[in-house]
Design an enzyme around this catalytic site. Structure first.
Site, PDB file in Angstrom:
ATOM      1  N   LYS A   9      21.319 -18.870  11.548  1.00  0.00           N
ATOM      2  CA  LYS A   9      21.271 -19.363  10.363  1.00  0.00           C
ATOM      3  C   LYS A   9      20.513 -18.160   9.577  1.00  0.00           C
ATOM      4  O   LYS A   9      19.875 -17.175  10.086  1.00  0.00           O
ATOM      5  CB  LYS A   9      20.538 -20.582  10.166  1.00  0.00           C
ATOM      6  CG  LYS A   9      19.227 -20.630  10.679  1.00  0.00           C
ATOM      7  CD  LYS A   9      18.654 -22.196  10.626  1.00  0.00           C
ATOM      8  CE  LYS A   9      17.124 -22.210  11.189  1.00  0.00           C
ATOM      9  NZ  LYS A   9      16.366 -23.518  10.834  1.00  0.00           N
TER      10      LYS A   9
ATOM     11  N   ASP B 163      15.935 -17.896  23.788  1.00  0.00           N
ATOM     12  CA  ASP B 163      14.703 -18.233  23.329  1.00  0.00           C
ATOM     13  C   ASP B 163      13.686 -17.044  23.403  1.00  0.00           C
ATOM     14  O   ASP B 163      13.228 -17.089  24.633  1.00  0.00           O
ATOM     15  CB  ASP B 163      14.177 -19.695  23.930  1.00  0.00           C
ATOM     16  CG  ASP B 163      12.984 -20.286  23.459  1.00  0.00           C
ATOM     17  OD1 ASP B 163      12.060 -19.304  22.692  1.00  0.00           O
ATOM     18  OD2 ASP B 163      12.742 -21.269  23.582  1.00  0.00           O
TER      19      ASP B 163
ATOM     20  N   TYR C 171       0.759 -17.000   9.724  1.00  0.00           N
ATOM     21  CA  TYR C 171       1.783 -16.035   9.631  1.00  0.00           C
ATOM     22  C   TYR C 171       1.564 -14.545   9.168  1.00  0.00           C
ATOM     23  O   TYR C 171       2.198 -13.721   9.733  1.00  0.00           O
ATOM     24  CB  TYR C 171       2.764 -17.026   8.616  1.00  0.00           C
ATOM     25  CG  TYR C 171       3.793 -16.065   8.390  1.00  0.00           C
ATOM     26  CD1 TYR C 171       4.878 -15.845   9.351  1.00  0.00           C
ATOM     27  CD2 TYR C 171       4.235 -15.705   6.968  1.00  0.00           C
ATOM     28  CE1 TYR C 171       5.915 -15.350   9.180  1.00  0.00           C
ATOM     29  CE2 TYR C 171       5.551 -14.970   6.874  1.00  0.00           C
ATOM     30  CZ  TYR C 171       6.411 -14.839   7.641  1.00  0.00           C
ATOM     31  OH  TYR C 171       7.442 -14.237   7.510  1.00  0.00           O
TER      32      TYR C 171
ATOM     33  N   LYS D 266       2.622 -10.882  11.220  1.00  0.00           N
ATOM     34  CA  LYS D 266       3.424  -9.751  10.612  1.00  0.00           C
ATOM     35  C   LYS D 266       2.702  -8.407  10.776  1.00  0.00           C
ATOM     36  O   LYS D 266       3.254  -7.680  11.088  1.00  0.00           O
ATOM     37  CB  LYS D 266       4.225 -10.124   9.528  1.00  0.00           C
ATOM     38  CG  LYS D 266       4.910 -11.461   9.443  1.00  0.00           C
ATOM     39  CD  LYS D 266       6.162 -11.215  10.479  1.00  0.00           C
ATOM     40  CE  LYS D 266       7.166 -12.144  10.300  1.00  0.00           C
ATOM     41  NZ  LYS D 266       8.407 -11.999  11.259  1.00  0.00           N
TER      42      LYS D 266
ATOM     43  N   ASP E 100      15.894 -22.000   5.399  1.00  0.00           N
ATOM     44  CA  ASP E 100      15.192 -23.192   5.883  1.00  0.00           C
ATOM     45  C   ASP E 100      13.589 -22.858   6.321  1.00  0.00           C
ATOM     46  O   ASP E 100      12.699 -23.774   5.868  1.00  0.00           O
ATOM     47  CB  ASP E 100      15.754 -23.387   7.254  1.00  0.00           C
ATOM     48  CG  ASP E 100      16.448 -24.542   7.400  1.00  0.00           C
ATOM     49  OD1 ASP E 100      16.757 -25.300   6.336  1.00  0.00           O
ATOM     50  OD2 ASP E 100      17.334 -24.591   8.267  1.00  0.00           O
TER      51      ASP E 100
ATOM     52  N   ASN F 138      11.499 -21.623   4.305  1.00  0.00           N
ATOM     53  CA  ASN F 138      10.565 -21.890   3.312  1.00  0.00           C
ATOM     54  C   ASN F 138      11.099 -23.164   2.249  1.00  0.00           C
ATOM     55  O   ASN F 138      10.823 -22.896   1.137  1.00  0.00           O
ATOM     56  CB  ASN F 138      10.224 -20.606   2.466  1.00  0.00           C
ATOM     57  CG  ASN F 138      11.341 -19.952   2.045  1.00  0.00           C
ATOM     58  OD1 ASN F 138      12.743 -20.597   1.986  1.00  0.00           O
ATOM     59  ND2 ASN F 138      11.506 -18.598   1.689  1.00  0.00           N
TER      60      ASN F 138
HETATM   61  P1  NAP Z   1      15.224 -19.464   9.163  1.00  0.00           P
HETATM   62  O1  NAP Z   1      16.358 -19.733   8.423  1.00  0.00           O
HETATM   63  O2  NAP Z   1      14.156 -20.425   9.457  1.00  0.00           O
HETATM   64  O3  NAP Z   1      15.674 -18.712  10.596  1.00  0.00           O
HETATM   65  C1  NAP Z   1      14.801 -18.333  11.640  1.00  0.00           C
HETATM   66  C2  NAP Z   1      15.758 -18.319  12.936  1.00  0.00           C
HETATM   67  O4  NAP Z   1      14.772 -17.810  13.923  1.00  0.00           O
HETATM   68  C3  NAP Z   1      16.422 -19.413  13.364  1.00  0.00           C
HETATM   69  O5  NAP Z   1      17.647 -18.973  13.612  1.00  0.00           O
HETATM   70  C4  NAP Z   1      15.677 -19.966  14.427  1.00  0.00           C
HETATM   71  O6  NAP Z   1      16.177 -20.745  15.451  1.00  0.00           O
HETATM   72  C5  NAP Z   1      15.206 -18.552  15.035  1.00  0.00           C
HETATM   73  N1  NAP Z   1      13.992 -18.907  16.044  1.00  0.00           N
HETATM   74  C6  NAP Z   1      12.693 -19.590  15.671  1.00  0.00           C
HETATM   75  N2  NAP Z   1      11.988 -19.414  16.804  1.00  0.00           N
HETATM   76  C7  NAP Z   1      12.786 -19.044  17.800  1.00  0.00           C
HETATM   77  C8  NAP Z   1      12.856 -18.722  19.161  1.00  0.00           C
HETATM   78  N3  NAP Z   1      11.567 -19.133  20.135  1.00  0.00           N
HETATM   79  N4  NAP Z   1      13.720 -18.162  20.026  1.00  0.00           N
HETATM   80  C9  NAP Z   1      14.784 -17.913  19.289  1.00  0.00           C
HETATM   81  N5  NAP Z   1      15.044 -18.106  18.042  1.00  0.00           N
HETATM   82  C10 NAP Z   1      13.957 -18.606  17.407  1.00  0.00           C
HETATM   83  O7  NAP Z   1      14.183 -18.133   8.583  1.00  0.00           O
HETATM   84  P2  NAP Z   1      14.594 -16.810   7.890  1.00  0.00           P
HETATM   85  O8  NAP Z   1      13.989 -16.950   6.506  1.00  0.00           O
HETATM   86  O9  NAP Z   1      16.066 -16.492   8.012  1.00  0.00           O
HETATM   87  O10 NAP Z   1      13.580 -15.887   8.674  1.00  0.00           O
HETATM   88  C11 NAP Z   1      14.271 -14.795   9.552  1.00  0.00           C
HETATM   89  C12 NAP Z   1      13.070 -13.767   9.679  1.00  0.00           C
HETATM   90  O11 NAP Z   1      12.556 -13.243   8.285  1.00  0.00           O
HETATM   91  C13 NAP Z   1      11.731 -14.172  10.075  1.00  0.00           C
HETATM   92  O12 NAP Z   1      11.155 -13.334  11.166  1.00  0.00           O
HETATM   93  C14 NAP Z   1      10.800 -14.410   9.089  1.00  0.00           C
HETATM   94  O13 NAP Z   1       9.621 -14.122   9.303  1.00  0.00           O
HETATM   95  C15 NAP Z   1      11.115 -13.329   8.282  1.00  0.00           C
HETATM   96  N6  NAP Z   1      11.105 -13.365   6.729  1.00  0.00           N
HETATM   97  C16 NAP Z   1      11.412 -14.383   5.896  1.00  0.00           C
HETATM   98  C17 NAP Z   1      11.296 -14.442   4.735  1.00  0.00           C
HETATM   99  C18 NAP Z   1      12.036 -15.599   3.740  1.00  0.00           C
HETATM  100  O14 NAP Z   1      11.454 -15.544   2.436  1.00  0.00           O
HETATM  101  N7  NAP Z   1      12.669 -16.240   4.219  1.00  0.00           N
HETATM  102  C19 NAP Z   1      10.267 -13.568   3.958  1.00  0.00           C
HETATM  103  C20 NAP Z   1       9.967 -12.505   5.028  1.00  0.00           C
HETATM  104  C21 NAP Z   1      10.103 -12.460   6.053  1.00  0.00           C
HETATM  105  P3  NAP Z   1      16.337 -22.218  15.318  1.00  0.00           P
HETATM  106  O15 NAP Z   1      17.493 -22.671  14.174  1.00  0.00           O
HETATM  107  O16 NAP Z   1      16.727 -22.678  16.774  1.00  0.00           O
HETATM  108  O17 NAP Z   1      15.008 -22.854  14.823  1.00  0.00           O
END
Ligand code: NAP
Length: 246
Positions: free
Chosen positions: A14, A61, A169, A173, A205, A207
């Protein structure tokens, strides 16, 4: 070795990870959809197939040694090598009170451990386990999906609006960025390029779907770094507009 390039994206079921997988697939990569939950993984793979992407599911995982070892064995069987690894899986950990913030004076150490285990140790575990497969590629690329909140320069500048204090968090990073630099130094005499990417504030998801950017927009920098030409940058930290200071 076939000409098709192979990519693995962690947390690809996702959000930004899914869009990185979709974007690499649209560029002709065969994409391993790394995800820990079977139903979510299979539904992402199906959606990618429907979009014309050559995708396969990789149970993964990032916090589990056995899971990561088995993921490498699956890629070995499926492809025999790996061209691109995108370490995207990440968690923020819960807030210490109402709202988004993680107040360092109130932090539960178990939250720090869990966030570090996924966002940092998970990346090291996956990277080191996949390295033998990456070394068989002619142009291996590693992208660590980080965040500008990991920039100590920005965090320490009171004139920059960078959101709430996030004491578990944001340092995870910063740690990930520091590790990225050490990999770049160690791998400097190889063809492997390794960089950190910030997706910007993306509605996922992660945030509660807050943020002005779409997951597709958030995927763009990681896709660019995953497809860098030989001789491209390594050991740097990028967002759409260019380099982010450490
Ligand atoms: P997200 O929609 O919550 O997706 C996070 C993904 O990581 C999900 O597929 C989740 O799987 C997976 N995950 C979490 N723990 C895991 C584990 N132990 N093993 C394997 N998979 C795992 O979040 P996102 O916004 O796309 O975030 C992706 C990346 O972007 C992250 O590293 C986040 O820190 C970074 N980021 C996001 C933002 C933002 O504004 N969204 C900003 C800066 C950086 P499940 O579905 O199984 O939980």
């Amino acid at each position: 070795m076939s000409d098709t390039k192979i990519a693995l994206v962690t947390g690809a079921n996702k959000g930004i990870g899914y869009e990185i997988a979709a974007g690499l697939g649209a560029l002709g990569y065969r994409v391993g959809v790394g995800a820990r939950d079977e139903a979510r993984r299979e539904s992402a793979v199906e959606k990618l197939h429907a979009a014309g992407v050559d995708a396969f599911g990789v149970p993964l995982d990032v916090t589990g040694d056995q899971s990561v070892t088995e993921a490498a064995e699956l890629i070995e069987r499926q492809a025999g090598h790996l061209d691109v690894l995108v370490n995207n899986a990440g968690i923020s950990g819960p807030p210490t009170g109402p709202g988004w913030g993680q107040d360092p004076t109130l932090l539960d150490l178990d939250v720090v451990r869990t966030v570090t285990e996924t966002n940092v140790l998970g990346v090291i575990r996956v990277t080191n386990t996949m390295l033998p497969l990456l070394r068989r590629s002619t142009s291996p690329r590693i992208v660590n999906v980080s965040s500008s909140v990991g920039s100590l320069t920005r965090q320490a500048d009171p004139d920059i609006e960078i959101g709430p204090v996030m004491a578990a968090y944001a340092p995870s990073k910063s740690f990930l960025n520091a590790v990225t630099v050490q990999y770049a130094r160690q791998l400097a005499d190889t063809d492997i390029l390794i960089n950190a990417a910030c997706p910007g504030l993306v509605a996922t998801d992660f945030n509660g779907f807050f943020g002005p950017r779409t997951p597709e927009q958030g995927a763009a920098t990681a896709i660019r770094l995953a497809t860098l030409p030989d001789g491209g940058p390594t050991g740097s930290f990028f967002e759409d507009d260019g380099i982010i200071p450490w």
